[in-house]
Structure formats: structure tokens, C-alpha cells
Design a protein around this motif. Structure first.
Motif, PDB file in Angstrom:
ATOM      1  N   ASN A  45       0.835  -1.195   0.000  1.00 39.18           N
ATOM      2  CA  ASN A  45       0.000   0.000   0.000  1.00 39.18           C
ATOM      3  C   ASN A  45       0.872   1.249   0.000  1.00 39.18           C
ATOM      4  O   ASN A  45       1.885   1.317   0.700  1.00 39.18           O
ATOM      5  N   HIS A  68       2.184   4.885   1.029  1.00 41.23           N
ATOM      6  CA  HIS A  68       2.193   5.441   2.384  1.00 41.23           C
ATOM      7  C   HIS A  68       3.216   6.577   2.487  1.00 41.23           C
ATOM      8  O   HIS A  68       4.163   6.621   1.703  1.00 41.23           O
ATOM      9  N   VAL A 113      -3.588   9.340   0.419  1.00 39.28           N
ATOM     10  CA  VAL A 113      -2.343   9.445   1.179  1.00 39.28           C
ATOM     11  C   VAL A 113      -1.933  10.914   1.250  1.00 39.28           C
ATOM     12  O   VAL A 113      -2.046  11.655   0.272  1.00 39.28           O
ATOM     13  N   ARG A 123      -1.572  14.940   7.048  1.00 43.63           N
ATOM     14  CA  ARG A 123      -1.848  13.524   6.813  1.00 43.63           C
ATOM     15  C   ARG A 123      -3.258  13.179   7.262  1.00 43.63           C
ATOM     16  O   ARG A 123      -3.694  13.539   8.342  1.00 43.63           O
ATOM     17  N   ALA A 159      -5.703   6.751   5.913  1.00 41.46           N
ATOM     18  CA  ALA A 159      -5.796   6.098   4.613  1.00 41.46           C
ATOM     19  C   ALA A 159      -7.193   5.544   4.423  1.00 41.46           C
ATOM     20  O   ALA A 159      -7.740   4.891   5.303  1.00 41.46           O
ATOM     21  N   ASP A 172      -3.334   0.774   8.520  1.00 43.35           N
ATOM     22  CA  ASP A 172      -1.941   1.128   8.258  1.00 43.35           C
ATOM     23  C   ASP A 172      -1.063   0.023   8.841  1.00 43.35           C
ATOM     24  O   ASP A 172      -0.335   0.211   9.793  1.00 43.35           O
TER      25      ASP A 172
END
Length: 175
Positions: free
Chosen positions: A41, A43, A139, A145, A148, A158
Motif C-alpha cells: 500500500n 504510504h 495518502v 496527513r 488512509a 496502516d
């Protein structure tokens, strides 16, 4: 009485032949190895500050003559980031990544791992190639931030999740 002994002898012989036939595994049923291809994934990177990272891996249970791997971090708006492809000989694993600057986010990203594997001489298949895509995920880096989420807005853990496929290679069939 002689017929009974004769039939019993045939029955014992038939059972013995059947047992040998069922007990012996065909020579081509053994697995030489398995290669697992992953697209992790996307990140925010924890080891290269200021980047959004995408990692792809190829891990085989035994050494193969060649592993080619190319990883692209893709943004849903069409931009993409990739390192040069990697092509290695006589190895059992490789990895590569694509990374964008954090200024490319926040956004929706995915990781695509393209691979080609040449298996040992005589293995079946002799070669395998394809691509594995992680899910599209939102992302962002730093204080901006956000958690997700997938494209449906569902939270994505995560936890280093990955999209995975495997290729099994075996000895050639014996006729």
C-alpha cells in the motif's frame, strides 16, 4: 478349490498393482518453488522524510535465474513516479520502489509492481510476467496527513497490507 485360489491370486495381484499405482506420486507433482509478488500500500515514508512511497517485492522460495521488477507509484490524476527497473540474476528476492515528493499529495495513489521471472531450466512454466496493483488509497504527509481510505471512503489499516499474487513452478510433465 483351484478356481478359488486362482481368483484369490488375481485379486491379491490386482490390489498390489492398484496400491503401487495409487501410492506413487507422479514425478511432475512436486513443487520446485513459489514466487510471491507484492504491491505494498502507498504510504508516507517513515525512512525518507518528505516522500510518499510505494514498494514492490518479488520473493521466491528458491533461487531463480532472473527476476525483473519495475515499480510505479501512480496518482489518480495521471502523474507517476518510478525508479529505474531492476534486473537481477541468480537470486531469490528483489524489491524496488516509486516515490513522490509529499507536495504531490494529498491525493489518491496506488502502487503497481511489474515483474518478469525466468524459472530454472526444465521448470514449468519457464517464464512468468505480469503486474500486481495495490488498492487506490488516499495518502498525505505531515500534519496534513489523513487516515488512509479506499476509493469508497472505507478506512484502510496502516498495517503494511499488500496486494499479492503467487506463481508456482514445477518440474516438467513426464509422458
Amino acid at each position: 478349490m483351484k478356481i478359488r485360489k486362482l481368483l484369490t491370486g488375481f485379486a491379491v495381484a490386482a490390489v498390489a498393482v492398484l496400491a503401487v499405482g495409487l501410492g506413487a506420486a507422479p514425478a511432475n507433482a512436486a513443487t520446485i518453488g513459489v514466487c510471491t509478488i507484492q504491491a505494498q500500500n502507498p504510504h508516507p515514508s517513515t525512512h525518507v522524510n518528505g516522500t510518499i512511497n510505494g514498494v514492490g517485492t518479488v520473493n521466491c522460495t528458491s533461487s531463480v535465474p532472473e527476476i525483473y521488477i519495475y515499480v510505479v507509484l501512480q496518482k489518480s490524476t495521471g502523474e507517476s513516479w518510478a525508479n529505474p527497473s531492476r534486473d537481477y540474476a541468480n537470486t531469490s528476492s528483489q524489491q524496488n520502489n516509486g516515490a513522490s515528493p509529499c507536495s504531490a499529495g494529498p491525493g489518491i495513489f496506488r502502487v503497481e509492481t511489474q515483474y518478469a521471472i525466468t524459472f530454472p531450466a526444465g521448470a514449468s512454466p519457464a517464464y512468468s510476467a505480469g503486474a500486481v496493483d495495490s488498492p487506490w488509497m488516499q495518502v498525505a504527509c505531515g500534519s496534513a496527513r489523513v487516515a488512509a481510505v479506499d476509493l469508497s471512503g472505507n478506512p484502510v489499516p496502516d498495517d503494511g497490507s499488500t496486494a499479492t499474487t503467487s506463481v508456482t513452478f514445477e518440474p516438467p510433465a513426464i509422458d
